[in-house]
Design an enzyme around this catalytic site. Structure first.
Site, PDB file in Angstrom:
ATOM      1  N   GLY C 151       7.268  30.071  19.653  1.00  0.00           N
ATOM      2  CA  GLY C 151       7.177  29.997  21.092  1.00  0.00           C
ATOM      3  C   GLY C 151       8.106  30.995  21.755  1.00  0.00           C
ATOM      4  O   GLY C 151       9.139  31.378  21.195  1.00  0.00           O
ATOM      5  N   CYS C 152       7.738  31.420  22.944  1.00  0.00           N
ATOM      6  CA  CYS C 152       8.501  32.480  23.615  1.00  0.00           C
ATOM      7  C   CYS C 152       9.931  32.034  23.899  1.00  0.00           C
ATOM      8  O   CYS C 152      10.887  32.788  23.665  1.00  0.00           O
ATOM      9  CB  CYS C 152       7.797  32.923  24.883  1.00  0.00           C
ATOM     10  SG  CYS C 152       7.387  31.595  26.025  1.00  0.00           S
ATOM     11  N   TYR C 153      10.102  30.810  24.396  1.00  0.00           N
ATOM     12  CA  TYR C 153      11.465  30.328  24.629  1.00  0.00           C
ATOM     13  C   TYR C 153      12.241  30.252  23.314  1.00  0.00           C
ATOM     14  O   TYR C 153      13.443  30.516  23.258  1.00  0.00           O
ATOM     15  CB  TYR C 153      11.438  28.928  25.252  1.00  0.00           C
ATOM     16  CG  TYR C 153      10.975  28.861  26.676  1.00  0.00           C
ATOM     17  CD1 TYR C 153      11.642  29.550  27.678  1.00  0.00           C
ATOM     18  CD2 TYR C 153       9.872  28.086  27.041  1.00  0.00           C
ATOM     19  CE1 TYR C 153      11.231  29.471  29.005  1.00  0.00           C
ATOM     20  CE2 TYR C 153       9.464  27.999  28.367  1.00  0.00           C
ATOM     21  CZ  TYR C 153      10.141  28.685  29.339  1.00  0.00           C
ATOM     22  OH  TYR C 153       9.734  28.600  30.645  1.00  0.00           O
TER      23      TYR C 153
END
Lengths: 366, 366, 366, 366
Positions: C151-153
């Site tokens: 995931g980007c986070y």
């Protein structure tokens, strides 16, 4: 809300309706607001969270129509083509109507039909509809039953060219060129990918290059002021901001008027027409900061900047002259939802009911 | 960096210098970059944190001049009036110069002096300076010692009007009207309150309404293409975005050319001139999405949008026709620091040293 | 496109798909891109006008699956829950898969089912799926058939905490607090009024306060690095920009590690882990501008700023210490579509096929 | 302006001063505004073009001091460290003072000196200074001579945590974590390259990670409410917007308070404390749209969004619960120049002079 006026807002889920409700909530003479919509499933504050706390809730359009006789004014914030179906019944029930759509802006139904590509269903109302640039029709509003609020671009350009038109400077010299950038509240509220924030951010979106509908509206009303036909070439785009119109207008000066033109002289003319610091037209302010010796005036401060009118009913005007090409340049900035729509509509209401223009509308831009 | 080319960038602390370094860092044929400045007290990465990791450091301007003979090309990103003092010495030392300022854009020093209000100190170099719209002077660049990179507005408008000018459509019909909105990297990098983020946010700032300097540059070079005098009326503003120019251009069509005009026909002409999908001029792309049947093309997709070229060397063009007013509308978008400055400069360098235009410049916009 | 690699992109109409195509178009070893979608009615350039000129056109998803055996890698940019249905067939046909969704990020299907509230249809593939933070699994990628892009986070936070986790500083001291602001490309591409440009402009939109799904993903993978359970309290919001994540992370330092903590010492540790100026991990850059004596470093330059990584595969890290409260502060910025999605996916592909990480990914931010 | 109150604004060239003048111009009980500055060379409208038309002009600071005895209230909008030098003389002359700086926020001069690294020159005034969160000190304001307006972050966080603090939920459970994003009017108005629009656009700028000064202010005043020491870990950044603070706050719930926690229950508590739709604290509005059945409430509408308070004196609060990690999440949004500074100052003035809080401050956000 303790005022005496009871007002309805049809199409209250949109942005113009939101801004109308916001302005009316702060209006000292308004005692009741009836925000109406066809779809009342969502709570008012969920649709307009900036108005959380107001206690307003949507009523169904039919309920508003039923109550119309008890309302002083009803504002129509509906798409072009819908207002002409609603206005007759509302007027019949005894309320007065300020329509923010294009339906009653053209005295000649044929012109409406040509520009909007649909027949007009209430042509009998056109003769009495007042085209509501308040500054131009203040005398007619107290008696008006039906006011056609002008298009947002139209207000910005008419106010910007009025002093030139009245002096015959639009003459037969040819075209007026308008370049205007509008915020995204000026686009459709219908969500599309083109208008998704991620697609608009940092961008600009030109549109209607084949001829914006407001060109025809401008040609009609500018032609009247100028006393002859005027071509209005418009180039429009949406900027990546929510609210406001920056209109930059160029007018080729006819040879017989070229002597003595200068920025200073033009600014003086505009001040002569509109007054200074609210001394004349309260909502039209001429940028004369250079004249006032603002040290920064040589820079951007010399011209109106968009942010200075967002959230207000003001129009800031600046004027200059390109001597090498004999053109006058006018800059006009307004809030497309304020002076360009809801603000102007409330200003019209004020005069209709005998109040000063300015009641509830004096706020400056944050 | 393993390429063969050694290049210098004078004025490397500014935004054009930053973008040049960025492009040169990604250029496969560049082996050394010498970023020069008068003030070298701050580290390169502190001034240009987007280039953290590059390992570049500023050298003093004098050190670059000393080494000029060993450099293949030196780019000048200095204010107007400074390049004409530097170019002679650099050329004397045997390097080639691409100047991004206005100093060498006018063959006639009198015209320069009139527009820029200062005498020209190196008029002897003007005859050999090549006005560097790569698409127009590709043949002359391999031999050029001195290239005058055009103004950012000028590139966007020249590319936008080229097909019309070449067909005689600019004729004697009168003025070309340009409205162009530029990002704030197009304004001064000198910090002022007017350009503080808080003052620009959500705003638009018109400027130079008395006549932008690029009007004269356009009139000169457009007049050459059109084969006769052309008036260019410019209205300019800064938008609240960092990079990019949206130029909207209107051209009144002379009566003898009005037959058969249509958006479709105009788009076909532009495609004929520039090719489709890189088949002709690689960096000039005509927006023909409507023609391709993009379902959304009736909407904003029908015209170039600014964000689609930011960060690139591309120019997107769209063309339309307002039949009621007999005007052609052209939309041209570029990145003012890309195709409008640094990208164009690298494109010129490529052709100067015998590389394809496109080397190191093919990136699309994020 | 002359490279040897043939790649497919499923879900090519979205923003991650767009960015993948953009990166692959600039990748020197890619010879063919197959962008696939379920809906192929619109032309590729109409959906992705920033890629006008590329010549790419959508193919139907089924056609891509048919050809999968001839593709070296297929990227899946589909909503959570769809990839697990597609991956088995693609793998069976002999291609390799990089999945950008959450479907293969959890070795334990029960955890997936708890967080995503749906059963996992391909649990048999979970053991072989490589959780693709390239910097952590470089050795496993050459053999991997199936890579689960994080995931980007998660990427931004894992890279930001890695040096602390490896030194035992996350210990049992309690929670890690993450506040992260993501651009609107991190929200749904489905047009809604909430995401209409006019509603987002000038705003910030908090969301998922009840617990972001990436908290669980972070707790799993951070816990592995830390060698023990870690609570990750996340607060997330969308900012009014299109791309990028700013993650600000606070870690309470256990008493036994408080001696000798300082900004300088922490920066040195991070430089020790990641190297300086691409000397170690190419895409992870530690902001040490203060150390370098950048005159401005006391101000904003002392910390990573979001814009410096937008459009790139870089992660900029900054670290500081609040001595009065014994907390370490970490700032991590990435492009949510770059290092947070498509960039990272291409980086994984590079290592999978035996190329250096950096091929096609070195571009700095405009 | 026909009201009875005469007010002075010192430091009227800055943004807080601008907003104060704007609010006072719309205040029905204000009859005279004296905007004072040390530098009066530029015209008021050139510095504050949004107030073009107001007719205000700067007077020199000395002239204001001379007239202080005739002014009902003087607002100080000067940098920290200057107000403590001005207040004694102003009070001596018989006016009342609302100071927007930090100079009188700490009863203990030693604490001020530790946080602001300078000695306090007027410690004798500290005992009488009222720390002006109007909602907390309404009873003390009518008698107050000197009000210390709280820091902008402090107001947003105190209002956000008040219901929890009063119920003992901040207890000894450890730290409160605040992540707050402020607009660029919250940064220095001094033009620097870091704050040039082109450098901020599309970015976010973390700052003061070593410990923001408002942490200490919060710890002091939150500790009083909580009845014991509270650590406040702050992470701050500037967002690329002009105005507004989004504060996201996390509070670890002590084990003894974890039963029965839910978003619904927490929202009910906040409504219990602040009232609904202006029934309690007029300017504190709890986002309970989900409860009201707003169809969109599951999405972004479920939480306060920044734009809904910009330009106003409102604070919107939202509260949620992450059950997996036993934390309460609070979102608090205000306008940093409104409720965070000038709006709050006018609210204090209102109560000081015997008016309702709300006079002149009811406007909703455009």
């Amino acid at each position: 809300m303790t005022g005496r006026l009871r007002v309805g807002v049809v199409g209250a889920t949109g942005w113009a309706g939101r801004e109308l409700c916001r302005l009316l909530l702060g209006h000292p003479e308004v005692g009741e607001i009836v925000p109406a919509a066809r779809d009342t499933t969502r709570s008012f504050a969920a649709v307009h969270p900036n108005l959380l706390g107001s206690g307003l809730e949507f009523v169904h359009l039919d309920a508003l129509v039923e109550r119309a006789g008890a309302l002083d004014v009803v504002f129509l914030c509906v798409p072009a083509g819908e207002a002409m179906g609603m206005a007759p019944e509302l007027l019949r029930r005894g309320t007065r109507v300020v329509d923010l759509s294009a339906d009653f802006r053209f005295p000649d139904p044929a012109l409406y039909e040509r520009i909007y590509a649909r027949p007009h269903s209430s042509p009998e109302l056109l003769p009495e509809a007042v085209f509501g640039v308040t500054e131009l029709v203040r005398d007619r509003l107290p008696e008006a039953r039906l006011v056609a609020n002008p298009g947002c671009y139209v207000i910005s350009v008419l106010l910007g060219l009025l002093p030139l038109a009245e002096e015959g400077l639009l003459g037969s010299a040819g075209s007026v060129h308008v370049h205007a950038v509008n915020g995204t509240t000026g686009a459709s509220a219908k969500p599309t990918r083109d208008l998704h924030h991620a697609e608009v951010f940092g961008s600009m979106l030109p549109y209607s290059l084949e001829g914006h509908r407001h060109s025809g509206e401008l040609e009609l009303h500018l032609g009247r002021l100028a006393g002859g036909p005027v071509d209005v070439v418009m180039s429009t785009a949406h900027g990546a901001f929510a609210r406001g119109i920056l209109a930059q207008i160029t007018v080729l000066v006819p040879p017989e008027h070229r002597d003595g033109l200068s920025r200073e002289a033009l600014t003086a003319r505009y001040l002569g027409r509109y007054g200074s610091d609210h001394s004349g037209e309260h909502f039209v302010l001429v940028n004369d900061l250079e004249k006032r010796g603002g040290a920064n005036a040589k820079e951007y401060g010399a011209y109106p900047r968009l942010s200075n009118v967002v959230g207000t009913n003001y129009c800031h005007l600046g004027v200059d002259h390109d001597p090498a090409r004999s053109v006058i340049k006018v800059v006009s900035v307004i809030d497309n939802l304020g002076k360009g729509a809801a603000g102007s509509a409330v200003q019209n209401m004020n005069v209709m009911v005998g109040l000063p223009d300015t009641t509830g509308l004096r706020a400056y831009a944050p």
